[in-house]
Design a protein around this motif. Structure first.
Motif, PDB file in Angstrom:
ATOM      1  N   GLU A  34       7.692   5.110  -6.681  1.00  0.00           N
ATOM      2  CA  GLU A  34       6.960   4.061  -5.964  1.00  0.00           C
ATOM      3  C   GLU A  34       5.462   4.366  -5.921  1.00  0.00           C
ATOM      4  OE1 GLU A  34      11.141   4.162  -4.964  1.00  0.00           O
ATOM      5  OE2 GLU A  34       9.581   5.694  -4.743  1.00  0.00           O
ATOM      6  N   GLN A  35       5.104   5.646  -5.791  1.00  0.00           N
ATOM      7  CA  GLN A  35       3.688   6.021  -5.795  1.00  0.00           C
ATOM      8  C   GLN A  35       3.064   5.731  -7.150  1.00  0.00           C
ATOM      9  OE1 GLN A  35       4.363  10.120  -4.721  1.00  0.00           O
ATOM     10  NE2 GLN A  35       3.778   9.802  -2.586  1.00  0.00           N
ATOM     11  N   ALA A  36       3.780   6.091  -8.220  1.00  0.00           N
ATOM     12  CA  ALA A  36       3.263   5.846  -9.572  1.00  0.00           C
ATOM     13  C   ALA A  36       3.071   4.352  -9.812  1.00  0.00           C
ATOM     14  CB  ALA A  36       4.215   6.444 -10.607  1.00  0.00           C
ATOM     15  N   GLU A  37       4.025   3.543  -9.359  1.00  0.00           N
ATOM     16  CA  GLU A  37       3.924   2.084  -9.546  1.00  0.00           C
ATOM     17  C   GLU A  37       2.729   1.517  -8.798  1.00  0.00           C
ATOM     18  OE1 GLU A  37       8.654   0.993 -10.214  1.00  0.00           O
ATOM     19  OE2 GLU A  37       7.783   0.921  -8.188  1.00  0.00           O
ATOM     20  N   LYS A  38       2.508   2.001  -7.591  1.00  0.00           N
ATOM     21  CA  LYS A  38       1.377   1.517  -6.799  1.00  0.00           C
ATOM     22  C   LYS A  38       0.057   1.906  -7.469  1.00  0.00           C
ATOM     23  CE  LYS A  38       1.797  -0.044  -3.133  1.00  0.00           C
ATOM     24  NZ  LYS A  38       1.892  -1.457  -2.641  1.00  0.00           N
ATOM     25  N   LEU A  39      -0.038   3.127  -7.962  1.00  0.00           N
ATOM     26  CA  LEU A  39      -1.259   3.590  -8.627  1.00  0.00           C
ATOM     27  C   LEU A  39      -1.516   2.810  -9.907  1.00  0.00           C
ATOM     28  CD1 LEU A  39      -0.644   7.384  -8.014  1.00  0.00           C
ATOM     29  CD2 LEU A  39      -2.665   6.138  -7.211  1.00  0.00           C
ATOM     30  N   SER A  40      -0.456   2.526 -10.653  1.00  0.00           N
ATOM     31  CA  SER A  40      -0.603   1.730 -11.869  1.00  0.00           C
ATOM     32  C   SER A  40      -1.104   0.326 -11.541  1.00  0.00           C
ATOM     33  CB  SER A  40       0.738   1.648 -12.602  1.00  0.00           C
ATOM     34  OG  SER A  40       0.621   0.863 -13.762  1.00  0.00           O
ATOM     35  N   GLN A  41      -0.602  -0.218 -10.450  1.00  0.00           N
ATOM     36  CA  GLN A  41      -1.025  -1.541  -9.993  1.00  0.00           C
ATOM     37  C   GLN A  41      -2.525  -1.554  -9.685  1.00  0.00           C
ATOM     38  OE1 GLN A  41       1.266  -2.924  -6.574  1.00  0.00           O
ATOM     39  NE2 GLN A  41      -0.469  -4.128  -5.830  1.00  0.00           N
TER      40      GLN A  41
ATOM     41  N   ASP B 157       0.631   3.486   3.887  1.00  0.00           N
ATOM     42  CA  ASP B 157      -0.591   3.516   4.689  1.00  0.00           C
ATOM     43  C   ASP B 157      -1.648   2.582   4.087  1.00  0.00           C
ATOM     44  OD1 ASP B 157      -3.032   4.137   5.940  1.00  0.00           O
ATOM     45  OD2 ASP B 157      -2.395   6.188   6.354  1.00  0.00           O
ATOM     46  N   PRO B 158      -1.977   1.479   4.762  1.00  0.00           N
ATOM     47  CA  PRO B 158      -2.964   0.531   4.222  1.00  0.00           C
ATOM     48  C   PRO B 158      -4.334   1.166   3.986  1.00  0.00           C
ATOM     49  CG  PRO B 158      -1.743  -0.439   6.050  1.00  0.00           C
ATOM     50  CD  PRO B 158      -1.385   1.002   6.024  1.00  0.00           C
ATOM     51  N   LYS B 159      -4.723   2.129   4.834  1.00  0.00           N
ATOM     52  CA  LYS B 159      -6.031   2.762   4.659  1.00  0.00           C
ATOM     53  C   LYS B 159      -6.075   3.557   3.356  1.00  0.00           C
ATOM     54  CE  LYS B 159      -7.526   3.118   9.482  1.00  0.00           C
ATOM     55  NZ  LYS B 159      -7.923   4.036  10.591  1.00  0.00           N
ATOM     56  N   ASP B 160      -5.012   4.336   3.088  1.00  0.00           N
ATOM     57  CA  ASP B 160      -4.964   5.086   1.834  1.00  0.00           C
ATOM     58  C   ASP B 160      -4.955   4.139   0.638  1.00  0.00           C
ATOM     59  OD1 ASP B 160      -5.066   7.580   2.953  1.00  0.00           O
ATOM     60  OD2 ASP B 160      -2.902   7.892   2.993  1.00  0.00           O
ATOM     61  N   GLN B 161      -4.252   3.035   0.777  1.00  0.00           N
ATOM     62  CA  GLN B 161      -4.225   2.052  -0.308  1.00  0.00           C
ATOM     63  C   GLN B 161      -5.624   1.515  -0.594  1.00  0.00           C
ATOM     64  OE1 GLN B 161      -1.396  -0.851   1.079  1.00  0.00           O
ATOM     65  NE2 GLN B 161       0.364   0.522   0.858  1.00  0.00           N
ATOM     66  N   GLN B 162      -6.351   1.183   0.460  1.00  0.00           N
ATOM     67  CA  GLN B 162      -7.700   0.646   0.279  1.00  0.00           C
ATOM     68  C   GLN B 162      -8.643   1.698  -0.300  1.00  0.00           C
ATOM     69  OE1 GLN B 162      -8.632  -0.715   4.226  1.00  0.00           O
ATOM     70  NE2 GLN B 162      -7.155  -2.384   4.156  1.00  0.00           N
ATOM     71  N   LEU B 163      -8.509   2.941   0.174  1.00  0.00           N
ATOM     72  CA  LEU B 163      -9.382   4.008  -0.328  1.00  0.00           C
ATOM     73  C   LEU B 163      -9.131   4.279  -1.801  1.00  0.00           C
ATOM     74  CD1 LEU B 163      -9.267   6.481   2.697  1.00  0.00           C
ATOM     75  CD2 LEU B 163     -11.302   5.338   1.814  1.00  0.00           C
ATOM     76  N   VAL B 164      -7.868   4.348  -2.198  1.00  0.00           N
ATOM     77  CA  VAL B 164      -7.548   4.620  -3.602  1.00  0.00           C
ATOM     78  C   VAL B 164      -8.020   3.457  -4.478  1.00  0.00           C
ATOM     79  CG1 VAL B 164      -5.672   4.925  -5.259  1.00  0.00           C
ATOM     80  CG2 VAL B 164      -5.648   6.185  -3.102  1.00  0.00           C
ATOM     81  N   GLN B 165      -7.800   2.234  -4.037  1.00  0.00           N
ATOM     82  CA  GLN B 165      -8.289   1.078  -4.793  1.00  0.00           C
ATOM     83  C   GLN B 165      -9.801   1.156  -4.989  1.00  0.00           C
ATOM     84  OE1 GLN B 165      -6.076  -2.075  -2.380  1.00  0.00           O
ATOM     85  NE2 GLN B 165      -6.172  -3.060  -4.387  1.00  0.00           N
TER      86      GLN B 165
ATOM     87  N   ASP C 296      -7.472  13.249  -4.818  1.00  0.00           N
ATOM     88  CA  ASP C 296      -6.714  14.289  -4.125  1.00  0.00           C
ATOM     89  C   ASP C 296      -5.359  13.778  -3.650  1.00  0.00           C
ATOM     90  OD1 ASP C 296      -6.864  17.077  -2.872  1.00  0.00           O
ATOM     91  OD2 ASP C 296      -6.323  15.831  -1.155  1.00  0.00           O
ATOM     92  N   ARG C 297      -4.393  14.691  -3.653  1.00  0.00           N
ATOM     93  CA  ARG C 297      -3.013  14.352  -3.290  1.00  0.00           C
ATOM     94  C   ARG C 297      -2.899  13.808  -1.866  1.00  0.00           C
ATOM     95  NH1 ARG C 297       0.103  18.007  -5.060  1.00  0.00           N
ATOM     96  NH2 ARG C 297      -1.496  19.032  -6.315  1.00  0.00           N
ATOM     97  N   SER C 298      -3.838  14.157  -0.995  1.00  0.00           N
ATOM     98  CA  SER C 298      -3.762  13.678   0.393  1.00  0.00           C
ATOM     99  C   SER C 298      -3.877  12.160   0.477  1.00  0.00           C
ATOM    100  CB  SER C 298      -4.857  14.334   1.236  1.00  0.00           C
ATOM    101  OG  SER C 298      -6.143  14.014   0.742  1.00  0.00           O
ATOM    102  N   PHE C 299      -4.523  11.520  -0.514  1.00  0.00           N
ATOM    103  CA  PHE C 299      -4.625  10.061  -0.533  1.00  0.00           C
ATOM    104  C   PHE C 299      -3.393   9.428  -1.169  1.00  0.00           C
ATOM    105  CE2 PHE C 299      -9.027  11.628  -0.658  1.00  0.00           C
ATOM    106  CZ  PHE C 299      -9.546  10.989   0.459  1.00  0.00           C
ATOM    107  N   VAL C 300      -2.702  10.197  -2.007  1.00  0.00           N
ATOM    108  CA  VAL C 300      -1.548   9.670  -2.737  1.00  0.00           C
ATOM    109  C   VAL C 300      -0.273   9.759  -1.903  1.00  0.00           C
ATOM    110  CG1 VAL C 300      -0.104  10.015  -4.796  1.00  0.00           C
ATOM    111  CG2 VAL C 300      -2.596  10.231  -4.954  1.00  0.00           C
ATOM    112  N   ARG C 301      -0.206  10.758  -1.031  1.00  0.00           N
ATOM    113  CA  ARG C 301       1.031  11.058  -0.303  1.00  0.00           C
ATOM    114  C   ARG C 301       1.601   9.834   0.410  1.00  0.00           C
ATOM    115  NH1 ARG C 301      -0.772  15.160   2.480  1.00  0.00           N
ATOM    116  NH2 ARG C 301      -1.545  13.815   4.153  1.00  0.00           N
TER     117      ARG C 301
END
Length: 404
Positions: free
Chosen positions: A360-367, A330-338, A320-325
């Motif tokens: 920057e969001q796309a790069e983080k998600l790709s990572q 946000d370290p918590k969103d980063q950990q949840l998405v990972q 969901d977009r709420s985790f990507v925004r």
């Protein structure tokens, strides 16, 4: 009460009646306590799961807030039913005399409008009536009327498409189809204004069938030009899942327009599965057996994401977009998405991240290993002609495979 139908469906109507009686007792006791047994206090059941309370002599909004808080405490206290502790929720609408009406009829009507606004805003909360709410009710009534008229002219509805993009390469892998209503006098009506009405009134059934056929027609027209792995997803509502034979419907139109099952994916939300898990499981198994992939939309925002992945076999999840925004800050969103991506990979599921708006969001998600992206960073939903032009431009830029 919120979700009372679920109680009736899961426990039976006798248990539902028992729950209503216990709730009535709680509310009566609460009303007496709030008003100190004032003779003008009144409470009644006015519908299947609706109660009306008359609380006299509340002077300020603070008084109202205090009363609502006490009502919620009473409603949410556990009820023992069939050896289980059941906690129910409720939505409260408030109308105050004389500000929101000077007759009993106006006060009840406006409290009802406020209650439905509370439900629309997420349930288990309360709203005090405002004139703006009345305008929204009138607007909703107008939309519902025009929606009923439109069923005799379904050509007003069309599918728009938003690209699904490989985050690493930028190649367009497919698209999500999204309904738009091009009304002859109102123009483009936003989905937020009519989808929920279509669902509540069951008008989603003929509309949904129309859209499934339009999707198959569109895929047939595109077939000579797109790569073999190109696919288009379509959202399925709860009434479609539970009241239409989707397997037969898809099979009919796929055969009629010679569309391979691998070209279609359906998207469902987690909350949709809550209504009847056994029936949903049977339908989804049959859909997947036909070759159509099933994706879980808005992943992470439903009632029990992990248990659904255990019970239901799906092919992919859409974060969901709420985790990507806020994923870049946000370290918590980063950990949840990972964690979501890692879990999906272990279950051999593909992952789509929704709501990507920045590089920057796309790069983080790709990572993190997320394979597919969707969002305004790549493109907004667009009419079919614009979507084809977008693909042609992408092909000429060597960003996407596009077979001519």
């Amino acid at each position: 009460m919120d979700e009372f139908k679920v109680v009736n469906d899961n426990y039976g109507h006798d248990s539902g009646d028992f729950l209503l009686i216990r709730l009535a007792e709680k509310l009566s006791s609460c009303a007496r306590e709030i008003t100190n047994d004032h003779p003008l206090t009144m409470i009644s059941r006015i519908g299947g799961d609706e109660f009306l309370m008359l609380i006299p002599h509340l002077k300020t909004t603070e008084d109202v807030d205090a009363v609502v808080k006490k009502i919620f405490v009473a409603v949410r206290s556990p009820i023992l039913m069939e050896n289980e502790e059941l906690v129910v929720g409720g939505s409260i609408g408030v109308a105050r005399y004389p500000y929101n009406g000077k007759t009993s009829e106006d006060l009840i009507k406006n409290a009802d409008i406020a209650m439905y606004r509370a439900k629309a805003d997420g349930k288990n909360t309360h709203k005090v009536f405002t004139p703006k709410m009345f305008k929204s009710v009138v607007h909703r009534a107008n939309i519902e009327r025009e929606l009923r008229r439109s069923l005799s002219d379904l050509q007003q509805f069309e599918l728009w498409f938003q690209p699904l993009v490989c985050i690493k390469t930028g190649r367009i892998l497919g698209a999500e189809s999204l309904v738009r209503w091009r009304h002859p006098t109102l123009g483009i009506v936003p989905p937020i204004d009519f989808i929920s009405i279509a669902e509540e009134t069951a008008m989603i059934l003929p509309l949904g069938q129309w859209l499934i056929e339009r999707l198959c027609i569109q895929i047939q027209q595109w077939a000579p030009y797109f790569a073999p792995d190109f696919h288009v997803s379509i959202n399925i509502s709860s009434k479609q899942l539970y009241r239409q034979n989707l397997v037969e419907m898809f099979a009919f139109y796929m055969e009629k327009y010679q569309v391979p099952a691998k070209a279609i994916r359906i998207e469902i939300t987690e909350s949709l599965l809550l209504q009847d898990e056994d029936e949903a499981e049977r339908t989804l198994k049959a859909i997947r057996a036909s070759g159509i992939e099933v994706w879980l939309d808005d992943f992470g925002t439903g009632y029990s994401s992990l248990s659904y992945l255990r019970k239901f076999t799906v092919d992919g999840i859409k974060i969901d977009r709420s985790f990507v925004r806020d994923i870049t800050t946000d370290p918590k969103d980063q950990q949840l998405v990972q964690a979501m991506v890692a879990m999906a990979k272990n279950l051999d599921l593909l992952v789509v991240a929704e709501g990507i708006e920045k590089l920057e969001q796309a790069e983080k998600l790709s990572q993190y290993g997320c394979q597919i992206g969707q969002g305004y960073y790549y493109d907004k939903p667009m009419p079919v002609d614009d979507f084809v032009k977008r693909l042609i431009n992408a092909s000429e830029s060597n960003v996407v495979e596009f077979k001519i």
